[in-house]
Design a protein around this motif. Sequence first.
Motif, PDB file in Angstrom:
ATOM      1  N   ILE A 150      -6.888  44.658 -80.903  1.00  0.00           N
ATOM      2  CA  ILE A 150      -6.870  45.949 -79.941  1.00  0.00           C
ATOM      3  C   ILE A 150      -8.225  46.071 -79.170  1.00  0.00           C
ATOM      4  O   ILE A 150      -7.821  46.558 -78.262  1.00  0.00           O
ATOM      5  N   ARG A 151      -9.019  45.465 -79.629  1.00  0.00           N
ATOM      6  CA  ARG A 151      -9.610  45.337 -78.376  1.00  0.00           C
ATOM      7  C   ARG A 151      -9.477  44.533 -77.767  1.00  0.00           C
ATOM      8  O   ARG A 151     -10.253  45.171 -75.968  1.00  0.00           O
ATOM      9  N   ASP A 152      -8.982  43.578 -77.483  1.00  0.00           N
ATOM     10  CA  ASP A 152      -8.153  42.396 -75.999  1.00  0.00           C
ATOM     11  C   ASP A 152      -8.158  43.401 -75.748  1.00  0.00           C
ATOM     12  O   ASP A 152      -7.663  43.538 -74.749  1.00  0.00           O
ATOM     13  N   LEU A 153      -6.865  44.119 -75.945  1.00  0.00           N
ATOM     14  CA  LEU A 153      -5.951  45.296 -75.280  1.00  0.00           C
ATOM     15  C   LEU A 153      -6.539  46.298 -74.496  1.00  0.00           C
ATOM     16  O   LEU A 153      -6.139  46.547 -73.495  1.00  0.00           O
ATOM     17  N   GLU A 154      -7.692  46.925 -75.149  1.00  0.00           N
ATOM     18  CA  GLU A 154      -8.115  47.539 -74.607  1.00  0.00           C
ATOM     19  C   GLU A 154      -8.881  47.283 -73.388  1.00  0.00           C
ATOM     20  O   GLU A 154      -9.345  47.944 -72.436  1.00  0.00           O
ATOM     21  N   THR A 155      -9.408  45.490 -73.816  1.00  0.00           N
ATOM     22  CA  THR A 155      -9.991  45.350 -72.486  1.00  0.00           C
ATOM     23  C   THR A 155      -9.014  45.262 -71.155  1.00  0.00           C
ATOM     24  O   THR A 155      -9.427  45.479 -69.828  1.00  0.00           O
ATOM     25  N   ILE A 156      -8.725  44.417 -71.302  1.00  0.00           N
ATOM     26  CA  ILE A 156      -6.975  44.138 -70.089  1.00  0.00           C
ATOM     27  C   ILE A 156      -6.559  45.981 -69.794  1.00  0.00           C
ATOM     28  O   ILE A 156      -6.721  45.336 -68.988  1.00  0.00           O
ATOM     29  N   GLN A 157      -6.187  46.502 -70.413  1.00  0.00           N
ATOM     30  CA  GLN A 157      -5.502  47.785 -69.960  1.00  0.00           C
ATOM     31  C   GLN A 157      -6.783  48.878 -69.177  1.00  0.00           C
ATOM     32  O   GLN A 157      -6.446  49.043 -68.517  1.00  0.00           O
ATOM     33  N   THR A 158      -8.328  48.505 -69.759  1.00  0.00           N
ATOM     34  CA  THR A 158      -8.484  49.446 -69.801  1.00  0.00           C
ATOM     35  C   THR A 158      -9.192  48.599 -67.664  1.00  0.00           C
ATOM     36  O   THR A 158      -9.306  49.373 -66.413  1.00  0.00           O
ATOM     37  N   GLU A 159      -8.807  47.286 -67.734  1.00  0.00           N
ATOM     38  CA  GLU A 159      -9.724  46.858 -66.785  1.00  0.00           C
ATOM     39  C   GLU A 159      -8.305  47.080 -65.240  1.00  0.00           C
ATOM     40  O   GLU A 159      -8.577  47.166 -64.349  1.00  0.00           O
ATOM     41  N   LEU A 160      -7.432  47.032 -65.693  1.00  0.00           N
ATOM     42  CA  LEU A 160      -5.882  47.462 -64.463  1.00  0.00           C
ATOM     43  C   LEU A 160      -6.159  48.658 -64.453  1.00  0.00           C
ATOM     44  O   LEU A 160      -5.857  48.838 -63.322  1.00  0.00           O
ATOM     45  N   CYS A 161      -6.614  49.535 -65.739  1.00  0.00           N
ATOM     46  CA  CYS A 161      -6.090  51.415 -65.330  1.00  0.00           C
ATOM     47  C   CYS A 161      -8.272  51.119 -64.223  1.00  0.00           C
ATOM     48  O   CYS A 161      -7.847  52.139 -63.097  1.00  0.00           O
ATOM     49  N   LEU A 162      -9.169  50.063 -64.144  1.00  0.00           N
ATOM     50  CA  LEU A 162     -10.056  51.272 -63.595  1.00  0.00           C
ATOM     51  C   LEU A 162      -9.982  50.758 -62.101  1.00  0.00           C
ATOM     52  O   LEU A 162     -10.485  51.161 -61.003  1.00  0.00           O
ATOM     53  N   LEU A 251       6.242  32.078 -89.503  1.00  0.00           N
ATOM     54  CA  LEU A 251       6.767  31.821 -89.935  1.00  0.00           C
ATOM     55  C   LEU A 251       6.775  33.579 -91.265  1.00  0.00           C
ATOM     56  O   LEU A 251       7.855  33.274 -92.066  1.00  0.00           O
ATOM     57  N   GLN A 252       6.223  33.714 -91.477  1.00  0.00           N
ATOM     58  CA  GLN A 252       5.750  34.776 -92.609  1.00  0.00           C
ATOM     59  C   GLN A 252       6.329  36.557 -91.797  1.00  0.00           C
ATOM     60  O   GLN A 252       6.988  36.726 -92.460  1.00  0.00           O
ATOM     61  N   LYS A 253       6.402  36.135 -89.905  1.00  0.00           N
ATOM     62  CA  LYS A 253       7.338  37.796 -89.325  1.00  0.00           C
ATOM     63  C   LYS A 253       6.142  38.348 -89.767  1.00  0.00           C
ATOM     64  O   LYS A 253       6.506  39.712 -89.899  1.00  0.00           O
ATOM     65  N   GLY A 254       5.467  38.231 -89.618  1.00  0.00           N
ATOM     66  CA  GLY A 254       4.029  39.199 -89.544  1.00  0.00           C
ATOM     67  C   GLY A 254       2.670  38.638 -89.673  1.00  0.00           C
ATOM     68  O   GLY A 254       1.825  38.114 -90.509  1.00  0.00           O
ATOM     69  N   ASN A 255       1.498  39.614 -89.306  1.00  0.00           N
ATOM     70  CA  ASN A 255      -0.069  39.454 -90.122  1.00  0.00           C
ATOM     71  C   ASN A 255      -0.323  41.099 -89.796  1.00  0.00           C
ATOM     72  O   ASN A 255      -0.017  41.870 -89.533  1.00  0.00           O
ATOM     73  N   LYS A 256      -1.936  41.090 -90.043  1.00  0.00           N
ATOM     74  CA  LYS A 256      -2.671  41.785 -89.887  1.00  0.00           C
ATOM     75  C   LYS A 256      -3.035  42.332 -88.617  1.00  0.00           C
ATOM     76  O   LYS A 256      -2.692  43.700 -88.683  1.00  0.00           O
ATOM     77  N   TRP A 257      -2.249  42.186 -87.756  1.00  0.00           N
ATOM     78  CA  TRP A 257      -2.462  43.317 -86.179  1.00  0.00           C
ATOM     79  C   TRP A 257      -1.357  43.524 -85.732  1.00  0.00           C
ATOM     80  O   TRP A 257      -1.299  44.588 -84.902  1.00  0.00           O
ATOM     81  N   LEU A 258      -0.275  42.773 -85.953  1.00  0.00           N
ATOM     82  CA  LEU A 258       1.739  43.406 -85.834  1.00  0.00           C
ATOM     83  C   LEU A 258       1.451  44.643 -85.829  1.00  0.00           C
ATOM     84  O   LEU A 258       1.854  45.143 -84.886  1.00  0.00           O
ATOM     85  N   PRO A 259       0.860  45.644 -87.166  1.00  0.00           N
ATOM     86  CA  PRO A 259       0.564  46.830 -86.850  1.00  0.00           C
ATOM     87  C   PRO A 259       0.345  48.057 -86.584  1.00  0.00           C
ATOM     88  O   PRO A 259       0.151  48.781 -85.735  1.00  0.00           O
ATOM     89  N   LYS A 260      -1.470  46.737 -86.540  1.00  0.00           N
ATOM     90  CA  LYS A 260      -1.777  47.694 -85.484  1.00  0.00           C
ATOM     91  C   LYS A 260      -1.565  47.417 -83.938  1.00  0.00           C
ATOM     92  O   LYS A 260      -1.551  48.575 -83.405  1.00  0.00           O
ATOM     93  N   ILE A 261      -1.160  46.348 -83.117  1.00  0.00           N
ATOM     94  CA  ILE A 261      -0.736  46.171 -82.186  1.00  0.00           C
ATOM     95  C   ILE A 261       0.447  47.712 -81.744  1.00  0.00           C
ATOM     96  O   ILE A 261       0.772  47.944 -80.965  1.00  0.00           O
ATOM     97  N   GLN A 262       1.810  47.571 -82.755  1.00  0.00           N
ATOM     98  CA  GLN A 262       2.659  48.634 -82.638  1.00  0.00           C
ATOM     99  C   GLN A 262       1.730  49.848 -82.617  1.00  0.00           C
ATOM    100  O   GLN A 262       2.162  50.537 -81.294  1.00  0.00           O
ATOM    101  N   THR A 263       0.969  50.038 -83.229  1.00  0.00           N
ATOM    102  CA  THR A 263       0.114  52.012 -83.429  1.00  0.00           C
ATOM    103  C   THR A 263      -0.335  51.438 -81.744  1.00  0.00           C
ATOM    104  O   THR A 263       0.227  52.746 -81.047  1.00  0.00           O
TER     105      THR A 263
END
Length: 427
Positions: A150-162, A251-263
């Motif tokens: 989530i921090r990484d998503l914010e970083t990239i999106q913030t830089e593109l928006c700036l 292989l498990q089709k998920g980890n702790k980050w996927l629901p947070k990324i979706q949100t």
Amino acid sequence: MPPKNKKQEGEGADDKFMRAARFGRVKNDLKMGFVGLPNVGKSTLTNLLAGACHAEAANYPFCTIDPNMVQAIVPDQKFKYLVNTWKPPSVVPAVLKIVDIAGLIKGASEGAGLGNAFLSHIAAVDGIFHLVRAFESDEVIHVDDSVDAIRDLETIQTELCLKDKSTLETVVEKEKDRIRKEKQIPRGSDPPLGDIFQSAYDKCLKLIDSNTPVQTHEDFSMGEIDVIRDFGLITTKPQIYIVNMSKRNFLQKGNKWLPKIQTWVDEHGGGQIIPMSCEFEQILMDCQDKEAEKAYIQECEDEVKAMGLTGAMFAVKSVVPRIIRSGRQSLCLQSFYTAGPKEVRAWTIMKGTHAPQAAGVIHTDFERGFIKAEVANFDDFKALHKGEKGMAKVKEAGKYRQEGKTYVFNDGDIVVFMHNTTTGKKK
């Protein structure tokens, strides 16, 4: 794993993708570009999509300094069927151009890292694969020393928006200069902007200030779209989020980050999310032959069963074809085919292309001297040709059509163009 949106698989998705691409260039050679922090797997995935090691994938934050372009063959069962039918000496599939852009870091919009140069590389592509790291590894360093998707998503999106906010400021000043010059107003004055320009600017600024890509907004008029297209904003480009997980999590089709990324994605305008694993895909690509691939898939399936996971959703297969098709779809690109004993070829056009312009993709003379297009629907051909390498059975069934200049091509049309072979007069 986020649930699949069924509309994305059918016709209901077309309007969404057309909205996403409405600000882009009307061309057949559009490019997708990988965007993300350093060491999230961009070069590795670029190699995987191309099927060969075209990019220097090294564990160093800025190993990809110049944008690295590859061509990924588009997975296409219709094309494969035509090739197997004609078995010609020449086979030319459709490709998707993909650019591996070096990693952004926080402060890139102000020149940090290799920021401004790479932001210009992002501006030069037509769509974005936003790659997010969701795997832990002591061997692959993270530019911020810890994994936080989530921090990484914010970083990239913030830089593109700036960057887009800076672009908007420049665009407004240029527009005011144009108005001053046109109306012969003193340079020190602050002339009012046109209504459409002002409303387009206000909507874009509001989205950018909320860290939301402009392309996700649906409430733009056609006039505003025409104005925004000339703004040159990065966040008007179609964007697909790709989540790079560990092999085990994939292989498990998920980890702790996927629901947070979706949100997070839902809160920032929405978008398509594709979970995958470079680790899994790399091992699969390194298999020497089909038997080795089959053995590796079986090994992974056994691993899934050992976890107690069963059902169709836990089937083990490569996600690379889906990524390529999704990128192409986001750019509103499609294929038509020419097929015969000498060659079967897939030609790339944009959705909504008329027959003369489609002919022009083959040769400009075809467009200039266009007479008609003889067209067969792929499904009709497959159902009717009965193994014959030709259209005789399709014609007998009345499914072989002659189309004129107003015909809009459909994905998968099989075509023969009729044209005048005119030449310019000699001087």
